[in-house]
Enzyme design. Structure first.
Site, PDB file in Angstrom:
ATOM      1  N   SER A  88       0.853  -1.193   0.000  1.00 15.17           N
ATOM      2  CA  SER A  88       0.000   0.000   0.000  1.00 15.17           C
ATOM      3  C   SER A  88       0.880   1.231   0.000  1.00 15.17           C
ATOM      4  O   SER A  88       1.963   1.231   0.608  1.00 15.17           O
ATOM      5  CB  SER A  88      -0.882   0.008   1.248  1.00 15.17           C
ATOM      6  OG  SER A  88      -1.459   1.290   1.441  1.00 15.17           O
TER       7      SER A  88
ATOM      8  N   TYR B  89      -1.867  -1.340  10.341  1.00 18.76           N
ATOM      9  CA  TYR B  89      -1.968  -1.682   8.911  1.00 18.76           C
ATOM     10  C   TYR B  89      -0.714  -1.224   8.157  1.00 18.76           C
ATOM     11  O   TYR B  89      -0.113  -1.994   7.406  1.00 18.76           O
ATOM     12  CB  TYR B  89      -3.219  -1.016   8.354  1.00 18.76           C
ATOM     13  CG  TYR B  89      -3.415  -1.125   6.861  1.00 18.76           C
ATOM     14  CD1 TYR B  89      -3.982  -2.257   6.306  1.00 18.76           C
ATOM     15  CD2 TYR B  89      -3.056  -0.076   6.006  1.00 18.76           C
ATOM     16  CE1 TYR B  89      -4.185  -2.343   4.935  1.00 18.76           C
ATOM     17  CE2 TYR B  89      -3.259  -0.155   4.638  1.00 18.76           C
ATOM     18  CZ  TYR B  89      -3.821  -1.291   4.101  1.00 18.76           C
ATOM     19  OH  TYR B  89      -4.029  -1.381   2.755  1.00 18.76           O
TER      20      TYR B  89
HETATM   21  P1  NAD Z   1     -11.580  -5.593   0.694  1.00 24.08           P
HETATM   22  O1  NAD Z   1     -11.811  -5.455   2.153  1.00 24.08           O
HETATM   23  O2  NAD Z   1     -12.576  -5.014  -0.249  1.00 24.08           O
HETATM   24  O3  NAD Z   1     -11.389  -7.131   0.340  1.00 24.08           O
HETATM   25  C1  NAD Z   1     -10.513  -7.920   1.092  1.00 24.08           C
HETATM   26  C2  NAD Z   1     -10.830  -9.384   0.881  1.00 24.08           C
HETATM   27  O4  NAD Z   1      -9.952 -10.134   1.729  1.00 24.08           O
HETATM   28  C3  NAD Z   1     -12.256  -9.750   1.278  1.00 24.08           C
HETATM   29  O5  NAD Z   1     -12.852 -10.552   0.286  1.00 24.08           O
HETATM   30  C4  NAD Z   1     -12.067 -10.505   2.590  1.00 24.08           C
HETATM   31  O6  NAD Z   1     -13.062 -11.503   2.817  1.00 24.08           O
HETATM   32  C5  NAD Z   1     -10.693 -11.126   2.384  1.00 24.08           C
HETATM   33  N1  NAD Z   1     -10.071 -11.514   3.655  1.00 24.08           N
HETATM   34  C6  NAD Z   1     -10.068 -10.822   4.826  1.00 24.08           C
HETATM   35  N2  NAD Z   1      -9.453 -11.536   5.771  1.00 24.08           N
HETATM   36  C7  NAD Z   1      -9.047 -12.691   5.200  1.00 24.08           C
HETATM   37  C8  NAD Z   1      -8.371 -13.833   5.678  1.00 24.08           C
HETATM   38  N3  NAD Z   1      -8.003 -13.948   6.970  1.00 24.08           N
HETATM   39  N4  NAD Z   1      -8.104 -14.831   4.815  1.00 24.08           N
HETATM   40  C9  NAD Z   1      -8.498 -14.736   3.526  1.00 24.08           C
HETATM   41  N5  NAD Z   1      -9.163 -13.698   3.024  1.00 24.08           N
HETATM   42  C10 NAD Z   1      -9.432 -12.677   3.849  1.00 24.08           C
HETATM   43  O7  NAD Z   1     -10.120  -5.028   0.464  1.00 24.08           O
HETATM   44  P2  NAD Z   1      -9.417  -4.293  -0.789  1.00 24.08           P
HETATM   45  O8  NAD Z   1      -9.573  -2.844  -0.586  1.00 24.08           O
HETATM   46  O9  NAD Z   1      -9.784  -4.923  -2.072  1.00 24.08           O
HETATM   47  O10 NAD Z   1      -7.896  -4.637  -0.445  1.00 24.08           O
HETATM   48  C11 NAD Z   1      -7.218  -5.712  -1.044  1.00 24.08           C
HETATM   49  C12 NAD Z   1      -5.732  -5.538  -0.828  1.00 24.08           C
HETATM   50  O11 NAD Z   1      -5.330  -4.287  -1.352  1.00 24.08           O
HETATM   51  C13 NAD Z   1      -5.317  -5.532   0.640  1.00 24.08           C
HETATM   52  O12 NAD Z   1      -4.046  -6.138   0.763  1.00 24.08           O
HETATM   53  C14 NAD Z   1      -5.217  -4.049   0.956  1.00 24.08           C
HETATM   54  O13 NAD Z   1      -4.351  -3.797   2.025  1.00 24.08           O
HETATM   55  C15 NAD Z   1      -4.666  -3.541  -0.354  1.00 24.08           C
HETATM   56  N6  NAD Z   1      -4.866  -2.106  -0.588  1.00 24.08           N
HETATM   57  C16 NAD Z   1      -6.119  -1.578  -0.632  1.00 24.08           C
HETATM   58  C17 NAD Z   1      -6.254  -0.216  -0.871  1.00 24.08           C
HETATM   59  C18 NAD Z   1      -7.597   0.435  -0.954  1.00 24.08           C
HETATM   60  O14 NAD Z   1      -7.657   1.676  -0.849  1.00 24.08           O
HETATM   61  N7  NAD Z   1      -8.676  -0.298  -1.166  1.00 24.08           N
HETATM   62  C19 NAD Z   1      -5.126   0.575  -1.068  1.00 24.08           C
HETATM   63  C20 NAD Z   1      -3.869   0.002  -1.019  1.00 24.08           C
HETATM   64  C21 NAD Z   1      -3.757  -1.345  -0.769  1.00 24.08           C
HETATM   65  C1  4PL Z   2      -4.051   6.421   0.464  1.00 22.44           C
HETATM   66  O1  4PL Z   2      -4.134   1.017   1.612  1.00 22.44           O
HETATM   67  O2  4PL Z   2      -3.333   3.658   0.420  1.00 22.44           O
HETATM   68  C2  4PL Z   2      -6.788   4.764   2.270  1.00 22.44           C
HETATM   69  C3  4PL Z   2      -7.060   2.264   2.819  1.00 22.44           C
HETATM   70  N1  4PL Z   2      -6.008   5.696   1.692  1.00 22.44           N
HETATM   71  O3  4PL Z   2      -6.144   1.195   2.541  1.00 22.44           O
HETATM   72  C4  4PL Z   2      -5.074   1.698   1.900  1.00 22.44           C
HETATM   73  C5  4PL Z   2      -4.868   5.350   1.089  1.00 22.44           C
HETATM   74  C6  4PL Z   2      -6.409   3.442   2.266  1.00 22.44           C
HETATM   75  C7  4PL Z   2      -4.446   4.030   1.048  1.00 22.44           C
HETATM   76  C8  4PL Z   2      -5.248   3.086   1.680  1.00 22.44           C
END
Ligand code: NAD
Ligand code: 4PL
Length: 244
Positions: free
Chosen positions: A137, A150
């Protein structure tokens, strides 16, 4: 890797959000995708849509990880690609993070990467080929507030990529991180993280809300044959919000 055979990809946390978009992208490139998620019904829905295989998997559970990886090898014979995407995405000010919440975030976001990667690299090592991407992230670059646990796990996932690249390279395995900025996933849209768009979009070079399909192509490139010369790196995919 025998190029005539279909590549097998395991994407964790792929029932929704960024993981589902990655699963869809890799399937569109012709891979057999294992859609693994603690939400088994959601994994089933995604896998049916993309012609994949669904697995119910809590990445923080050592027994479940061993069982599911064993099933994948039995059923599909190989794992060429691993995307460590599953994570909890909390929004909690430092003063309110209990030790219980801290441990749970460490367990899913960091122990989960250890458990799945340790099992999968044993298989990739025997095959002499593998491609691994950790979804980190840009909070690790930006130091985003109200999610210190996180951010710490995302920094750790980047540290792991740097450390493991050297150990896995001789086995024919590359490992990289993709660090998205804020993305309108189901998870983010369901909570207070969505307020972050008002603050972040003006700082981006490209001024719209990021969506899961904005992240998936970077992952597809890093797990492709063409990325053979790239390992131990972090690719920030955040519309220029941060620049390093
Ligand atoms: P989300 O919450 O929409 O989806 C996450 C998924 O992971 C869900 O389907 C959930 O059921 C699953 N999950 C949770 N705990 C679990 C476990 N113990 N075992 C298996 N599956 C599990 O999340 P997202 O926003 O799509 O994020 C996905 C990835 O992207 C994560 O690694 C998150 O840190 C990263 N990320 C997200 C953002 C953002 O802004 N959305 C930004 C940067 C990074
Ligand atoms: C900029 O990884 O990268 C919110 C929530 N804002 O999970 C992230 C920023 C979120 C991010 C993320």
């Amino acid at each position: 890797m025998a190029k005539t055979e279909q590549r097998v990809a395991l994407v964790t946390g792929a029932a929704q959000g960024i993981g589902a978009a990655i699963a869809e992208e890799l399937a569109a490139e012709g891979m057999k995708v294992v859609v693994a998620d603690i939400n088994g019904a959601g994994a089933q829905t995604v896998s049916q849509r993309i012609g994949g295989v669904a697995k119910t998997l809590d990445v923080s559970n050592p027994e479940q990880v061993a069982t599911v990886i064993g099933e994948i090898v039995d059923e599909l014979g190989r794992i060429d690609v691993l995307v460590n995407n599953a994570a909890l995405v909390p929004l909690t000010p430092w003063a309110d993070i209990s030790f219980e919440e801290w441990r749970r975030v460490m367990s899913v976001n960091l122990d989960g990467i250890y458990l799945v990667t340790h099992a999968v690299t044993a298989i990739m090592g025997k095959a002499g080929y593998g491609r691994i991407v950790n979804i980190a992230s840009n909070t690790f670059v930006a130091g985003t507030p109200d999610c210190a646990h996180y951010v710490a796990t995302k920094g750790a996932s980047i540290g792991l990529v740097r450390a493991l690249a050297g150990e896995l390279g001789p086995l024919g395995i590359t490992i990289n991180a993709v660090a998205p900025g804020i993305i309108a996933s189901e998870g983010v849209l369901s909570g207070a993280h969505q307020n972050g768009f008002d603050y972040v979009v003006p700082m981006q070079a490209i001024k719209r809300r990021g969506v899961p399909s904005d992240v998936a192509p970077a992952v597809a490139f890093l797990v492709s044959e063409k990325a053979e010369w790239i390992t131990g790196q972090t690719l920030v995919v955040d519309a220029g919000h941060t620049r390093n």
